[in-house]
Design an enzyme around this catalytic site. Structure first.
Site, PDB file in Angstrom:
ATOM      1  N   PHE A 148     -13.724  -3.312  -0.240  1.00  0.00           N
ATOM      2  CA  PHE A 148     -14.482  -2.796  -1.115  1.00  0.00           C
ATOM      3  C   PHE A 148     -16.011  -2.799  -0.965  1.00  0.00           C
ATOM      4  O   PHE A 148     -17.003  -2.934  -1.780  1.00  0.00           O
ATOM      5  CB  PHE A 148     -14.054  -3.520  -2.712  1.00  0.00           C
ATOM      6  CG  PHE A 148     -12.868  -3.058  -3.118  1.00  0.00           C
ATOM      7  CD1 PHE A 148     -12.138  -2.126  -2.650  1.00  0.00           C
ATOM      8  CD2 PHE A 148     -12.253  -3.965  -4.004  1.00  0.00           C
ATOM      9  CE1 PHE A 148     -10.956  -1.577  -3.117  1.00  0.00           C
ATOM     10  CE2 PHE A 148     -10.984  -3.662  -4.613  1.00  0.00           C
ATOM     11  CZ  PHE A 148     -10.202  -2.635  -4.279  1.00  0.00           C
TER      12      PHE A 148
ATOM     13  N   TYR B  28       0.930  -1.136  -0.019  1.00  0.00           N
ATOM     14  CA  TYR B  28       0.068  -0.057  -0.070  1.00  0.00           C
ATOM     15  C   TYR B  28       0.919   1.140  -0.036  1.00  0.00           C
ATOM     16  O   TYR B  28       1.158   1.746   1.022  1.00  0.00           O
ATOM     17  CB  TYR B  28      -1.008   0.033   1.173  1.00  0.00           C
ATOM     18  CG  TYR B  28      -1.983  -0.864   1.177  1.00  0.00           C
ATOM     19  CD1 TYR B  28      -2.234  -1.862   0.250  1.00  0.00           C
ATOM     20  CD2 TYR B  28      -2.886  -0.936   2.372  1.00  0.00           C
ATOM     21  CE1 TYR B  28      -3.518  -2.626   0.286  1.00  0.00           C
ATOM     22  CE2 TYR B  28      -3.960  -1.741   2.446  1.00  0.00           C
ATOM     23  CZ  TYR B  28      -4.101  -2.687   1.220  1.00  0.00           C
ATOM     24  OH  TYR B  28      -5.144  -3.841   1.495  1.00  0.00           O
TER      25      TYR B  28
ATOM     26  N   GLY C   5     -17.867  -1.006  -4.187  1.00  0.00           N
ATOM     27  CA  GLY C   5     -18.764  -1.893  -5.049  1.00  0.00           C
ATOM     28  C   GLY C   5     -17.867  -1.846  -6.473  1.00  0.00           C
ATOM     29  O   GLY C   5     -16.783  -2.170  -6.432  1.00  0.00           O
TER      30      GLY C   5
END
Length: 302
Positions: A217, A69, A221
């Protein structure tokens, strides 16, 4: 609903192995920029650090991160270390190993089993820890995860890792992993408008075995990979949101938590206002009728 007064304990608690956490946690991916990884605009470092410290002030004690990340200027692990070290005894930091990005941000070949120790040690270095609370093996398309998960189990026995999880898996991979070592958490994509019968099966399997199920998520979506927040706010979601005086994103998070007491949420943001809303979603209590309506959207989504 006065989000400013709501803390993470309103969401309830669940144990990751022997580590109790509030069911609303924090995902660190968006700390590094306006979109995932190298996409979007690089974040303001001071604001990201402030968001992390505010999350802990609001009772968040479960942070999900990874060494991969990072954006061109920001590393989620470095931000966590700077903002929160020395870490509180009740703070659980989960990370993931398997995927690899080079210094330019390009994705490389996923780790071989013998390379996973290096991934674990890099997370230890970046976070400034002598052990990792929870490490997920992020499956990268392997048909079998036995060799990779076995390598992590050896690191658990060596004391570098306290608990193990698996991510991006099918139900058969959970069965495979449990034959090797305890699994305390499964992290898969799961959202109201992104149905997948395999993930529904995993949700059930985890609940039966006392394993945490941690959707990622869950709010974004269909737009997640492009860095977009969820935009498919069906009339049903909007109606439920209005009834509770909250945002559609909060309803999506609340719906996830209502799928079982073993479900944890890790909504991520680099925006302090969004952080407050995300934490407050843990206090939303859906009625049986509202939950049935939203569940119907999940099963009917295309």
């Amino acid at each position: 609903m006065t989000a400013e007064t709501i803390t993470a304990d309103a969401s309830g608690t669940f144990k990751l192995g022997d580590l109790p956490v509030h069911r609303i946690g924090f995902g660190a991916m968006r700390l590094t920029g306006s979109a995932a990884f190298h996409l979007g605009t690089v974040s303001d470092r001071a604001r990201s650090i402030a968001v992390l410290r505010r999350a802990v002030e609001l009772g968040v004690n479960h942070i999900d991160t990874a060494a991969f990340y990072f954006s061109s200027l920001r590393s989620a692990n470095e931000l966590i270390n700077t903002a929160l070290a020395p870490y509180g005894d009740d703070l659980v930091i989960a990370t993931k190993v398997g995927p690899f990005r080079d210094y330019c941000g390009e994705w490389g070949t996923s780790a071989r089993p013998d390379q996973l120790r290096g991934h674990v040690e890099e997370n230890l270095r970046q976070l400034g820890r002598d052990h990792l609370d929870l490490v997920y093996l992020r499956r990268m398309g392997q048909d079998s995860i036995a060799e990779h998960f076995g390598a992590l189990a050896e690191l658990r026995e060596a004391g570098l890792v306290r608990h193990l999880g698996i991510s991006a898996i099918h139900p058969r991979h959970l069965t495979e992993a449990l034959e090797i070592a305890p699994v305390v958490s499964v992290q898969n994509r799961y959202a109201l408008d992104v149905p997948d019968p395999r993930d529904d099966e995993l949700l059930r399997m985890c609940g039966e075995r006392g394993i945490a199920f941690v959707p990622y998520f869950a709010v974004a979506g269909e737009g997640a990979e492009r860095g977009a927040a969820g935009t498919r706010n069906d009339d049903e979601i909007l109606a439920v949101a209005r009834a509770h005086g909250v945002s559609p994103a909060q309803i999506r998070t609340a719906w996830s938590l209502h799928q079982g007491p073993h479900v944890l949420a890790i909504p991520g943001t680099g925006n302090p206002d969004h952080l407050t809303e995300n934490v407050a979603a843990g206090a939303v209590r859906l009625s049986r009728e509202e939950l049935e309506r939203l569940n119907a959207l999940h099963t009917q989504a295309v």
